[in-house]
Design an enzyme around this catalytic site. Sequence first.
Site, PDB file in Angstrom:
ATOM      1  N   SER A 121      46.536  38.677  44.778  1.00  0.00           N
ATOM      2  CA  SER A 121      45.414  38.236  43.941  1.00  0.00           C
ATOM      3  C   SER A 121      45.090  39.341  42.955  1.00  0.00           C
ATOM      4  CB  SER A 121      44.186  37.937  44.810  1.00  0.00           C
ATOM      5  OG  SER A 121      43.023  37.783  44.017  1.00  0.00           O
TER       6      SER A 121
ATOM      7  N   TYR B  27      38.866  40.719  51.591  1.00  0.00           N
ATOM      8  CA  TYR B  27      39.838  39.966  50.798  1.00  0.00           C
ATOM      9  C   TYR B  27      40.513  40.876  49.779  1.00  0.00           C
ATOM     10  CZ  TYR B  27      41.746  36.391  47.671  1.00  0.00           C
ATOM     11  OH  TYR B  27      42.583  35.627  46.898  1.00  0.00           O
TER      12      TYR B  27
END
Length: 290
Positions: free
Chosen positions: A169, A186
């Site tokens: 990401s 994350y």
Amino acid sequence: MSKTAEADVQLHDFRNIFSLSGKVAVVTGGSRGLGLHAASGLLQAGCSKVFITSRKAAACDAAVAALNALPNLAPGARAYSIPADSSNVSEIERLVTEVGKVTDHVDILFANAGATWGSEFLNVDEKNGWDRVMDLNVKGVFFCVQKFTPLLQKASSIPSPSRVIITASVAGIMVGSLGAAGAYSYAASKAAALHLVRNLAIELGPRNILVNGIAPGFFPSKMANVLMETQGGEEALGRANPNGRVGKPEDVAAAVVYLSSRASGHVNGDTIVLDGGKIWGSNALANVKL
């Protein structure tokens, strides 16, 4: 024309450079979102078998039914549903065993399964806010690649290497979401995934397995939609991108097909950023009057 000049203009056959004809793929986290878009792209590019896995059997079955109903698949091409929890090593081992009952090799592994968690910094808890995310996004990715390596090696060669593609990401490259929706685990997990790409590329390259990553920005999906709304919604986020929009299904499908095909045969240990230039352009655009 001289013989030397003739030699200088030799051309090659590039007609099938993106073809995945007859290839076998496994897509973790493939029942929805980016994984399902990629699975659709892989099948439409010619894969003969695409295995879809995620935790929920009903979701896998629904995705496979939709994929098998696509009108432009190669003759005999088929998607298969094998539910499994990719955060659990024993489940990954079971997944490999089940895939091995249908095929003797795997050409493409798209390690896409992932989870996120958002909360105020002081409210991040160990089990859900940290361990759950790390177990799936880092541990699960590593052991999924490890356990599938024997099948990935089976039919690979220097002219035709197998492929591993890992979903990271942009949150692993730049500062991710902070504040009320802080996604600390994350962001850390996706930075780890990016470095796994580099390490695994060196480890597996000599085994004729190329490893690359994708780093998506905002794509509308069940996982991303809530965060997108907190940051102004799809239209506002699109306007903030240099290319004027957020991600579309074909963007991720095209990147995965490219990284799976002959076209990327000399790409190893790299990551394609799918954010429309957001990382590099957002600060510059803020100072430009259009």
